[in-house]
Structure formats: C-alpha cells, structure tokens
Design an enzyme around this catalytic site. Structure first.
Site, PDB file in Angstrom:
ATOM      1  N   HIS A 169       0.822  -1.215  -0.014  1.00  0.00           N
ATOM      2  CA  HIS A 169       0.121   0.036  -0.065  1.00  0.00           C
ATOM      3  C   HIS A 169       0.889   1.303   0.191  1.00  0.00           C
ATOM      4  O   HIS A 169       0.487   2.443   0.329  1.00  0.00           O
ATOM      5  CB  HIS A 169      -1.040  -0.125   1.302  1.00  0.00           C
ATOM      6  CG  HIS A 169      -2.107  -1.004   1.236  1.00  0.00           C
ATOM      7  ND1 HIS A 169      -1.981  -2.457   1.099  1.00  0.00           N
ATOM      8  CD2 HIS A 169      -3.271  -0.980   1.167  1.00  0.00           C
ATOM      9  CE1 HIS A 169      -3.011  -2.911   0.958  1.00  0.00           C
ATOM     10  NE2 HIS A 169      -3.824  -2.090   0.718  1.00  0.00           N
ATOM     11  N   ASP A 225      -4.184  -2.738  11.941  1.00  0.00           N
ATOM     12  CA  ASP A 225      -4.498  -2.167  10.428  1.00  0.00           C
ATOM     13  C   ASP A 225      -5.069  -3.383   9.784  1.00  0.00           C
ATOM     14  O   ASP A 225      -3.962  -4.239   9.246  1.00  0.00           O
ATOM     15  CB  ASP A 225      -3.107  -1.442   9.908  1.00  0.00           C
ATOM     16  CG  ASP A 225      -3.347  -1.074   8.363  1.00  0.00           C
ATOM     17  OD1 ASP A 225      -4.529  -1.285   7.866  1.00  0.00           O
ATOM     18  OD2 ASP A 225      -2.410  -0.814   7.909  1.00  0.00           O
ATOM     19  N   MET A 226      -6.235  -3.560   9.280  1.00  0.00           N
ATOM     20  CA  MET A 226      -6.618  -4.747   8.565  1.00  0.00           C
ATOM     21  C   MET A 226      -7.872  -4.537   7.759  1.00  0.00           C
ATOM     22  O   MET A 226      -8.685  -3.509   8.163  1.00  0.00           O
ATOM     23  CB  MET A 226      -6.848  -5.883   9.602  1.00  0.00           C
ATOM     24  CG  MET A 226      -8.218  -5.691  10.293  1.00  0.00           C
ATOM     25  SD  MET A 226      -8.650  -7.088  11.408  1.00  0.00           S
ATOM     26  CE  MET A 226     -10.398  -6.843  11.809  1.00  0.00           C
ATOM     27  N   TRP A 286     -18.926 -15.705   7.922  1.00  0.00           N
ATOM     28  CA  TRP A 286     -19.802 -14.864   7.782  1.00  0.00           C
ATOM     29  C   TRP A 286     -19.852 -13.945   8.991  1.00  0.00           C
ATOM     30  O   TRP A 286     -20.635 -12.530   8.570  1.00  0.00           O
ATOM     31  CB  TRP A 286     -21.389 -15.898   8.482  1.00  0.00           C
ATOM     32  CG  TRP A 286     -20.968 -16.838   9.633  1.00  0.00           C
ATOM     33  CD1 TRP A 286     -21.470 -16.123  10.917  1.00  0.00           C
ATOM     34  CD2 TRP A 286     -20.487 -17.926   9.580  1.00  0.00           C
ATOM     35  NE1 TRP A 286     -21.055 -17.261  11.783  1.00  0.00           N
ATOM     36  CE2 TRP A 286     -20.604 -18.301  11.048  1.00  0.00           C
ATOM     37  CE3 TRP A 286     -20.199 -18.913   8.808  1.00  0.00           C
ATOM     38  CZ2 TRP A 286     -20.034 -19.732  11.497  1.00  0.00           C
ATOM     39  CZ3 TRP A 286     -19.801 -20.093   9.252  1.00  0.00           C
ATOM     40  CH2 TRP A 286     -19.837 -20.566  10.698  1.00  0.00           C
ATOM     41  N   LYS A 287     -19.075 -13.988   9.730  1.00  0.00           N
ATOM     42  CA  LYS A 287     -18.806 -12.867  10.938  1.00  0.00           C
ATOM     43  C   LYS A 287     -18.371 -11.636  10.223  1.00  0.00           C
ATOM     44  O   LYS A 287     -18.421 -10.589  10.513  1.00  0.00           O
ATOM     45  CB  LYS A 287     -17.884 -13.237  12.251  1.00  0.00           C
ATOM     46  CG  LYS A 287     -18.863 -14.284  12.994  1.00  0.00           C
ATOM     47  CD  LYS A 287     -18.284 -14.742  14.190  1.00  0.00           C
ATOM     48  CE  LYS A 287     -18.924 -15.509  14.867  1.00  0.00           C
ATOM     49  NZ  LYS A 287     -18.123 -16.264  16.100  1.00  0.00           N
ATOM     50  N   GLY A 321       1.172  -4.259  15.602  1.00  0.00           N
ATOM     51  CA  GLY A 321       1.978  -2.997  15.399  1.00  0.00           C
ATOM     52  C   GLY A 321       3.328  -3.316  16.353  1.00  0.00           C
ATOM     53  O   GLY A 321       4.150  -2.497  16.197  1.00  0.00           O
TER      54      GLY A 321
END
Length: 337
Positions: A47, A176-177, A228-229, A307
């Site tokens: 990113h 961060d996901m 599904w969660k 992190g």
C-alpha cells in the site's frame, strides 16, 4: 520480484518530484510522497510505492483531482462532515484525521466523516498519526464490491479496512486490517511472485475455497475474515461510513466502473481530556504483558500484538535503506524530467 534498498529521504524526494508533474503543489506533493514512502518504511509496500503508479493512472483517468481540497459540509459539536471533492485519498485522510485529533483535544472525542474521497492507500498511516498525537484513533473506509455476502456468488461487500490505534510508551498498539482474509494489495504481491496464498484467501467461480491470488483477484471474491462474521462486519462498516458521511455506499461505488468516491470515518479519543492518563498506560501494559506471555505451539515462535514490529522495522529500514520493488522503482524513475 526483486527488492532494492533506497534511503527514505531519496524515496520521498523522487516521489515528490513526480507528483509535482501531476499538478500537485510542492507542499501537498511532499506530504503525499511521505505517506507513500512511510508505508514502505514500516514494511507495508503493498500500500506504498507498489500503489504509486496505479495512483498516477487514476489521476490520468480523471478519478483523482490533485488540486481539489476537502470542503466542510457541516459542524455538529464533536462531529464534522466533509466532502473530499475526489481529491487525493491519502491527503484527504491525513487532513481529516488531523481535524478529528483537533476535535478530540477540544471535546475529548472527535469524529470526522468524509464523503466523495478516494483510496487512502496505507490505512495504518492514520492510526500512527493519532498515536503520535497521544490519542486513541479509529478509522475505517468502504470500498468497491470485492467480497461476497456469506453464501453469495458475486461481490456485493467491500473488504472495508479498519484501523484501531492505542498510544503506549512501550510501543503503540496499531491494528490495520481489511475484513477480508488478505488485502488485495497483499494478494497482488503473491500473484506477481507466482505464489499461492499460505491459507485460503477467497473463492473460485464455483464457490470453492481457493488459495490462488490470480483467481481470487479476477473473480473479486475475497474470503471474509471469520467467514459469515466478517461479512456482517463489512456490511456494518459500509453502513456506518455511508450514513455518517452522507456519501456513497459500496454498491454505488461498484457502479462507478472504478474505485473512487468512497466514504470514510475518523474517530479520535484524547486520553488527557477524558481523564484517562492516570490509569491508561498501566492497564494497557497489563493487557499486553499478559498477551505476550502466552505459550505458543512452537518453541521458536512467540505471540505478538498488532504493530509490535513496526518500530523495529522502521528503525532497520532507516539505517539500511527502505526495501522497494526494483521493477516498479525503475518505472517511477522514467517519469522524472
């Protein structure tokens, strides 16, 4: 893909020079370059510099307008609503996190909802921005449809990334996901290297679990975290970002033909203003200390908190040079006058 190491200052300088050729004024070009370079510095090339050329392509196609600045739409105490005017997503996000920090230091809590913006690149940058100001930060974004609803056979949900960041003297805790098992940026790295993903990462066109990044990227059927969660969480993040900002939902972004005009939220808590400073550090340390003492299945492994390695990676890369994909870097160099 071969990586080469380049000094952090050189990466910023080169990227800034390129951005000025794309109608960025020097100050905004400098900040934009820093945000791209920071991702690589902290070990998140997917990113960072890896996205730079596609970012320039979006400018050329008229999806991103370098000169456009966010516009304040409304102020409601600790909440502000902004229009990103399709400006650069990373610059819009940085400014909105700054505003949320300001509001938090004024009210204890600050929230900025942003509509009509673009991909913010490395989401973690804004979590680190919050903790470096001594604040707790939470931010999330919606995306184009790139993940199926649970049991669905077509992309209807975004893999809507979320960041939660907590300041701590011994090392900030920064999650961060994306809410897909792997981000598309990470899958693209494996695809370019001709590798399969280590775990199931999405579905093929028959609905079977797949580890093939090429297949998953082609079908845009990433696997939701927690099955599904994760699909439910993706929907709720889309609803919150859309409703608070008044902007576009994932389904509307999907109708654009490309990912632009997304909605985002930046939420900040100031521990000092909220009277938390007397016990925040102690309680944070207790939780983290208990976590890292966990026994692992393999003797040579240990449990880490989100992190934990970032500051170590940052220090090493500042000393040795920042890893950058050689092929992409050479393409960027060709853009210099």
């Amino acid at each position: 893909m071969t990586d080469i190491r380049i000094p952090f200052s050189e990466i910023k300088d080169i990227l800034k020079k390129v951005l000025t050729r794309y109608d960025f004024d020097p100050e905004r070009a400098g900040l934009g370059a820093q945000l791209f370079a920071q991702a690589n510095l902290d070990g998140v090339p997917s990113h960072g510099v890896n996205r730079f050329l596609s970012f320039l392509t979006f400018i050329q196609k008229g999806y991103v307008f370098p000169e456009n600045l966010p516009e304040l739409l409304g102020n409601f105490g600790a909440l502000e609503r902004w229009d990103g005017q399709l400006g650069p997503g990373n610059l819009n996000a940085h400014q909105c996190m700054e505003r949320a920090i300001y509001l938090a230091k004024t009210h204890g809590i600050g929230c900025v909802a942003l509509q009509n913006t673009n991909h913010w690149m490395r989401a973690g940058n804004y979590g680190w921005q919050a903790v470096e100001a001594g604040c707790i930060g939470v931010c999330f974004t919606n995306t184009k449809p790139n993940m199926p609803a649970w049991g669905g056979k077509e992309p209807k949900l975004g893999n809507n990334p979320i960041v939660i960041a907590i300041p701590r003297e011994k090392g900030p805790v920064v999650l961060d996901m994306a809410v897909s098992q792997y981000s598309y940026g990470k899958m693209d790295i494996f695809r370019r290297e001709g590798k399969e993903m280590p775990y199931d990462a999405g579905f093929d066109n028959e609905g079977k679990l797949s580890r093939s990044p090429s297949e998953i990227i082609r079908e845009e059927l990433a696997l939701p975290i927690g099955l599904w969660k994760g699909a439910g969480l993706a929907l709720m993040l889309d609803l919150l970002a859309t409703l608070l900002s008044g902007g576009h939902g994932t389904w509307q972004i999907g109708n654009n033909g490309a990912e632009f005009g997304v909605s985002q939220v930046f939420l900040v808590f100031d521990p000092e203003k909220l009277g938390m400073e007397d016990w925040m550090e102690e309680k944070s340390d207790e939780i983290i200390d208990d976590l890292v003492q966990s026994k692992a299945f393999r003797d040579y492994e240990s449990v880490r908190y989100p992190g934990e390695n970032t500051l170590k990676i940052r220090k090493e890369n500042m000393e040795k040079g920042v890893p950058v994909n050689e092929e992409k870097w050479n393409e960027i160099l060709k853009l210099l006058p």
